[in-house]
Design a protein around this motif. Sequence first.
Motif, PDB file in Angstrom:
ATOM      1  N   HIS A 201     -15.053  -7.153   5.199  1.00 27.39           N
ATOM      2  CA  HIS A 201     -15.063  -7.381   6.881  1.00 27.39           C
ATOM      3  C   HIS A 201     -13.792  -8.430   7.237  1.00 27.39           C
ATOM      4  N   GLU A 202     -14.400  -9.540   6.335  1.00 27.50           N
ATOM      5  CA  GLU A 202     -12.647 -10.836   6.490  1.00 27.50           C
ATOM      6  C   GLU A 202     -11.333  -9.794   6.114  1.00 27.50           C
ATOM      7  N   CYS A 203     -11.208  -9.251   5.413  1.00 30.20           N
ATOM      8  CA  CYS A 203      -9.493  -7.919   4.805  1.00 30.20           C
ATOM      9  C   CYS A 203      -9.945  -7.211   6.496  1.00 30.20           C
ATOM     10  N   GLU A 204     -10.696  -6.417   6.672  1.00 32.68           N
ATOM     11  CA  GLU A 204     -10.677  -5.805   8.103  1.00 32.68           C
ATOM     12  C   GLU A 204     -10.378  -6.360   9.211  1.00 32.68           C
ATOM     13  N   LYS A 205     -10.173  -7.825   9.282  1.00 31.93           N
ATOM     14  CA  LYS A 205      -9.548  -8.724  10.464  1.00 31.93           C
ATOM     15  C   LYS A 205      -8.193  -8.854  10.341  1.00 31.93           C
ATOM     16  N   GLU A 206      -7.908  -8.355   8.766  1.00 28.58           N
ATOM     17  CA  GLU A 206      -6.300  -9.493   8.599  1.00 28.58           C
ATOM     18  C   GLU A 206      -5.614  -7.324   9.196  1.00 28.58           C
ATOM     19  N   GLY A 208      -6.726  -4.269   9.191  1.00 25.70           N
ATOM     20  CA  GLY A 208      -7.915  -2.598   9.806  1.00 25.70           C
ATOM     21  C   GLY A 208      -8.485  -2.118   9.033  1.00 25.70           C
ATOM     22  N   ARG A 209      -9.379  -1.397   9.277  1.00 24.23           N
ATOM     23  CA  ARG A 209     -10.515  -1.291   9.042  1.00 24.23           C
ATOM     24  C   ARG A 209     -10.158   0.104   7.847  1.00 24.23           C
ATOM     25  N   ILE A 210     -11.255  -0.154   6.558  1.00 25.68           N
ATOM     26  CA  ILE A 210     -10.807  -0.506   5.520  1.00 25.68           C
ATOM     27  C   ILE A 210     -11.153   1.200   5.219  1.00 25.68           C
ATOM     28  N   GLU A 211     -11.321   2.216   4.403  1.00 27.22           N
ATOM     29  CA  GLU A 211     -11.983   3.525   4.383  1.00 27.22           C
ATOM     30  C   GLU A 211     -12.173   3.186   2.984  1.00 27.22           C
ATOM     31  N   SER A 212     -11.510   3.206   2.615  1.00 24.10           N
ATOM     32  CA  SER A 212     -12.012   3.071   0.200  1.00 24.10           C
ATOM     33  C   SER A 212     -11.067   2.103  -0.527  1.00 24.10           C
ATOM     34  N   ASN A 217      -7.894  -1.792  -9.871  1.00 27.68           N
ATOM     35  CA  ASN A 217      -6.563  -1.415  -9.885  1.00 27.68           C
ATOM     36  C   ASN A 217      -6.037  -0.652 -11.753  1.00 27.68           C
ATOM     37  N   LYS A 218      -5.552   0.405 -11.223  1.00 26.57           N
ATOM     38  CA  LYS A 218      -4.798   0.620 -12.724  1.00 26.57           C
ATOM     39  C   LYS A 218      -3.686   0.761 -12.442  1.00 26.57           C
ATOM     40  N   GLY A 235      -3.551   4.760   5.860  1.00 28.00           N
ATOM     41  CA  GLY A 235      -2.699   5.131   4.782  1.00 28.00           C
ATOM     42  C   GLY A 235      -2.025   4.316   3.673  1.00 28.00           C
ATOM     43  N   GLN A 236      -2.796   2.514   4.172  1.00 33.08           N
ATOM     44  CA  GLN A 236      -2.148   1.499   3.737  1.00 33.08           C
ATOM     45  C   GLN A 236      -2.500   1.473   2.574  1.00 33.08           C
ATOM     46  N   GLU A 237      -1.581   0.677   1.569  1.00 27.83           N
ATOM     47  CA  GLU A 237      -2.736  -0.044   0.140  1.00 27.83           C
ATOM     48  C   GLU A 237      -2.443  -1.855   0.030  1.00 27.83           C
TER      49      GLU A 237
END
Length: 381
Positions: A201-206, A208-212, A217-218, A235-237
């Motif tokens: 939720h904190e990351c989405e505030k910064e 945007g809405r997270i899809e997956s 991370n490989k 589409g952003q990572e």
Amino acid sequence: MRNGYLESGDRSQCYCCGACAHCCPQGAIEMWKDEVGFEYPVLNQKLCIECGVCMEVCPFHIENGIEIHELYAVEHRKEEVLRKSQSGGVFTALSDFVLKNGGAVYGVITNEEKEVVYAKAVTEEERDKMRGSKYVQSSMDSAVMEELAKDIESGKPVLFTGTPCQCAMVQMRFGQYENLIVCDFICHGTPSQKIWKDYIHECEKEWGRIESVTFRNKGYRGLSHHSESMFTYEGQEHTSTVFATLFYSHLAHKEGCFSCKFASTRRYSDITMGGFLDIREEVFSKSYEGKYDVSMLFLNSEKGKRVFRFIKDSVHWCKCDIKHYKNQPRLYSPVARPEGYAEFCREVSLEGIKLYYQKKQGEFNKVRKAYYLEEFEDALK
């Protein structure tokens, strides 16, 4: 007689698996979340008839594990599988065997709400959602438990994968069934689901809405360095080490992790999986030019050995000296209860992970360095 936690309320005697609540014939036990989101059983004294079922299914009371004595290094033959797997792709090989024989696979997925939950797979597409590590305490609702029981009792092949305590719970209840294959993994402890969702939720505030989400991370040099990647609907990572570092600090773990009886070379599953930390160049240096990690595979029962014979043709494998287990510390001791654990549990619910992380930046930097996380910090900038 009741299980240890229901008698004492001592959280170090509970793995939060929910077995007692699922199996209580009177419905006298419910799971309630504590202040940081771990679900602990709560007993309704008026409904309890002292039948002892909660003791019989509680993994804290399981006995007579099998001392591991057969170890293999395993790498899937298909590079596509390795790209999508956390280590050597042994879970895919095992689950392919079960699915091709008309069976069902039970494992953990991340659902649309970013919750880490148990699910059933009868197709490769459903199974593929179970790939990859999830560094969160997973939950299993009653519907999934009932479906698991139904499939096991039907006689079809069933593969159950999970943490050692969850696998022990399944073994205690269904271990007499030959069609059930229980596969645990080398577990470093399980953080709270609530803390994970609050972090999302904190990351989405910064961002945007997270899809997956990918927990490890490989992308960096093709290997499984531990950082989490968030993919937005745009589409952003975005990649971070905040939750990974929190995981290695052990602050977000449940109390039972610090006294875990499953951090041992005595196992209660048919098969144990893990990452092989010191085998790459020794055995598989020519395979895929060393781009991928290798699976550590312990065969703990005759059933596990039989299953491995069926999947051998789908993997590169090598029998290894059992001494290699010493490079996996969670095979001989649980994680230590960190200093500041009580403070963290109290403050993170008020401040949120990111603010708490920033406040304790110095301490967390030491954690990163201790686990060699600093080597890819620059790559994330």
